[in-house]
Design a protein around this motif. Structure first.
Motif, PDB file in Angstrom:
ATOM      1  N   ARG A  24       0.827  -1.213   0.000  1.00 35.55           N
ATOM      2  CA  ARG A  24       0.000   0.000   0.000  1.00 35.55           C
ATOM      3  C   ARG A  24       0.857   1.258   0.000  1.00 35.55           C
ATOM      4  O   ARG A  24       0.531   2.249  -0.677  1.00 35.55           O
ATOM      5  CB  ARG A  24      -0.916  -0.013   1.222  1.00 35.55           C
ATOM      6  CG  ARG A  24      -2.019  -1.069   1.160  1.00 35.55           C
ATOM      7  CD  ARG A  24      -2.922  -0.979   2.382  1.00 35.55           C
ATOM      8  NE  ARG A  24      -3.998  -1.947   2.319  1.00 35.55           N
ATOM      9  CZ  ARG A  24      -4.911  -2.098   3.264  1.00 35.55           C
ATOM     10  NH1 ARG A  24      -4.879  -1.336   4.360  1.00 35.55           N
ATOM     11  NH2 ARG A  24      -5.865  -3.006   3.130  1.00 35.55           N
ATOM     12  N   ALA A  25       1.966   1.240   0.739  1.00 35.19           N
ATOM     13  CA  ALA A  25       2.836   2.421   0.771  1.00 35.19           C
ATOM     14  C   ALA A  25       3.439   2.691  -0.602  1.00 35.19           C
ATOM     15  O   ALA A  25       3.487   3.844  -1.058  1.00 35.19           O
ATOM     16  CB  ALA A  25       3.929   2.219   1.819  1.00 35.19           C
ATOM     17  N   ASN A  26       3.890   1.644  -1.295  1.00 37.89           N
ATOM     18  CA  ASN A  26       4.464   1.833  -2.631  1.00 37.89           C
ATOM     19  C   ASN A  26       3.410   2.244  -3.641  1.00 37.89           C
ATOM     20  O   ASN A  26       3.694   3.022  -4.564  1.00 37.89           O
ATOM     21  CB  ASN A  26       5.156   0.549  -3.083  1.00 37.89           C
ATOM     22  CG  ASN A  26       6.434   0.275  -2.313  1.00 37.89           C
ATOM     23  OD1 ASN A  26       7.045   1.193  -1.770  1.00 37.89           O
ATOM     24  ND2 ASN A  26       6.830  -0.976  -2.247  1.00 37.89           N
ATOM     25  N   GLN A  27       2.197   1.737  -3.486  1.00 43.59           N
ATOM     26  CA  GLN A  27       1.115   2.179  -4.370  1.00 43.59           C
ATOM     27  C   GLN A  27       0.808   3.660  -4.171  1.00 43.59           C
ATOM     28  O   GLN A  27       0.586   4.402  -5.140  1.00 43.59           O
ATOM     29  CB  GLN A  27      -0.139   1.342  -4.111  1.00 43.59           C
ATOM     30  CG  GLN A  27      -0.039  -0.096  -4.585  1.00 43.59           C
ATOM     31  CD  GLN A  27      -1.249  -0.926  -4.192  1.00 43.59           C
ATOM     32  OE1 GLN A  27      -2.182  -0.416  -3.570  1.00 43.59           O
ATOM     33  NE2 GLN A  27      -1.228  -2.203  -4.529  1.00 43.59           N
ATOM     34  N   ALA A  28       0.830   4.108  -2.912  1.00 40.97           N
ATOM     35  CA  ALA A  28       0.609   5.537  -2.650  1.00 40.97           C
ATOM     36  C   ALA A  28       1.725   6.383  -3.262  1.00 40.97           C
ATOM     37  O   ALA A  28       1.469   7.459  -3.821  1.00 40.97           O
ATOM     38  CB  ALA A  28       0.521   5.777  -1.144  1.00 40.97           C
ATOM     39  N   LEU A  29       2.968   5.887  -3.187  1.00 43.41           N
ATOM     40  CA  LEU A  29       4.079   6.620  -3.797  1.00 43.41           C
ATOM     41  C   LEU A  29       3.932   6.680  -5.314  1.00 43.41           C
ATOM     42  O   LEU A  29       4.196   7.726  -5.932  1.00 43.41           O
ATOM     43  CB  LEU A  29       5.401   5.951  -3.425  1.00 43.41           C
ATOM     44  CG  LEU A  29       5.894   6.150  -1.988  1.00 43.41           C
ATOM     45  CD1 LEU A  29       7.169   5.363  -1.761  1.00 43.41           C
ATOM     46  CD2 LEU A  29       6.137   7.624  -1.703  1.00 43.41           C
TER      47      LEU A  29
END
Length: 368
Positions: free
Chosen positions: A147-152
């Protein structure tokens, strides 16, 4: 032209495998596919079969359960390409590790190779159950980092889109400014020619050279000023692009998650920051703390008890704890002093005088 006619003829020959309707008889027919099996059927059959709920695929030999909300229009002409694009998008949505999360560039390249190998297995239907199980297990263990990489990625896409829009607006503004400068230059040139002709008509033949030189000087000054302004604008834009590149190239902190997973190797170890300590205005100093004793509220003493109950003794604000603290400090003050060592050191200094004293004595003896 011939290829276009062939494509149109193939579209006309498309037939729904369920109702056997053809686009030739119904030009408005719209075909849909489902990512579960990628079998193509017309929109009317989809509404008729799957409106009441999930059902099996009506194509002969396919027993997969399909849902109406998964049907969509086909993007690519080749179903194989459509399926590969969907698989690649799904796998990269899960295995979305970034380069800064790995220790070395080699580890990141190994990760890319592993991801491409899993995509190839799913596309070629090789070890599908094993690959799907690995993806599912990885998604469960690394949900937070995914999820963090998708947000980035979404943030980078939004920033890129905003930057592209800004660049388009800047390009349009520069074109308008250039067009306006061209019009102004053309008007100035036309006005200069008219003024030149007017001055030539009003002057004499001897003044023609002087008027021409003045006109060329004015033209050179305007050209030099225009080039200087263009150079200043170019340097300013280059500086802005450099600052944006530095901001965009700044390293992004790695997302929180396990330092290493069972599927991906070579991930950088994530150091958990220590919790922030509470603020201490005295920087660790405790006023009531002593090395050899702990100050108590009271001590058994008949004399001090009478002073405690005496209101005249405490009328001026005197606290009996000050007396306790001073007395105990004086009592324990010598615990850190080793008298024997100090005496032996003093005696050693008396036996061996300093070098300066010996030198002075030798000089005095020579003078005698």
């Amino acid at each position: 032209m011939a290829s276009k006619q062939a494509v149109d003829r193939r579209d006309e020959d498309e037939v729904c495998p369920v109702c056997k309707s053809s686009r030739y008889l119904n030009p408005n027919m719209r075909f849909l596919i489902n990512p579960e099996c990628y079998h193509k059927m017309c929109e009317s059959c989809v509404d008729r079969i799957f409106s009441s709920g999930p059902s099996n695929c009506p194509v002969a030999g396919c027993r997969k359960t399909l849902r109406k909300n998964r049907f969509r229009a086909q993007t690519f002409e080749d179903i194989g390409v459509e399926r590969e694009v969907d698989i690649r998008r799904r796998v990269m949505h899960i295995l979305n590790r970034r380069e800064e999360e790995f220790d070395t560039k080699r580890n990141y390249d190994d990760f890319l190779e592993q991801r491409e190998e899993m995509i190839a297995n799913l596309v070629s239907r090789i070890d599908v159950a094993k690959t799907e199980a690995q993806l599912k297990q990885y998604a469960l263990e690394n949900e937070q980092s995914i999820r963090a990489n998708q947000a980035l990625e979404e943030q980078e896409a939004t920033s890129f889109q905003a930057r592209m829009t800004l660049e388009q607006e800047e390009a349009q503004r520069r074109r308008q400014i250039a067009r306006q400068e061209y019009e102004n230059e053309r008007r100035e040139l036309q006005a200069g020619r008219e003024d030149f002709l007017t001055r030539l008509a009003a002057g004499t033949s001897a003044d023609a050279g002087t008027i021409a030189r003045e006109g060329s000087k004015v033209h050179l000054k305007k050209s030099s000023a225009r080039r200087s302004e263009e150079e200043r604008i170019r340097q300013k834009q280059a500086a802005l692009r450099g600052s944006e590149t530095k901001r965009g190239g700044a390293s992004t902190p790695a997302a929180a998650g396990p330092a290493d997973s069972g599927l991906i190797k070579g991930l950088r170890k994530i150091k958990t920051p220590e919790p922030e300590k509470p603020y201490d205005p005295f920087m660790g100093f405790v006023p009531e703390k002593r090395d050899y004793f702990t100050l108590q509220e009271s001590y058994p003493s008949s004399f001090l008890e009478r002073q405690r109950q005496n209101q005249m003794a405490s009328a001026g604000g005197y606290d009996l704890r000050e007396y306790y603290s001073r007395t105990l400090l004086e009592a324990f003050a010598g615990l850190g002093v080793f008298v024997g060592d100090e005496v032996s050191k003093r005696d050693a200094e008396k036996v061996s005088p300093p070098a300066a004293t010996e030198g002075a004595a030798m000089v005095a003896g020579n003078e005698k």
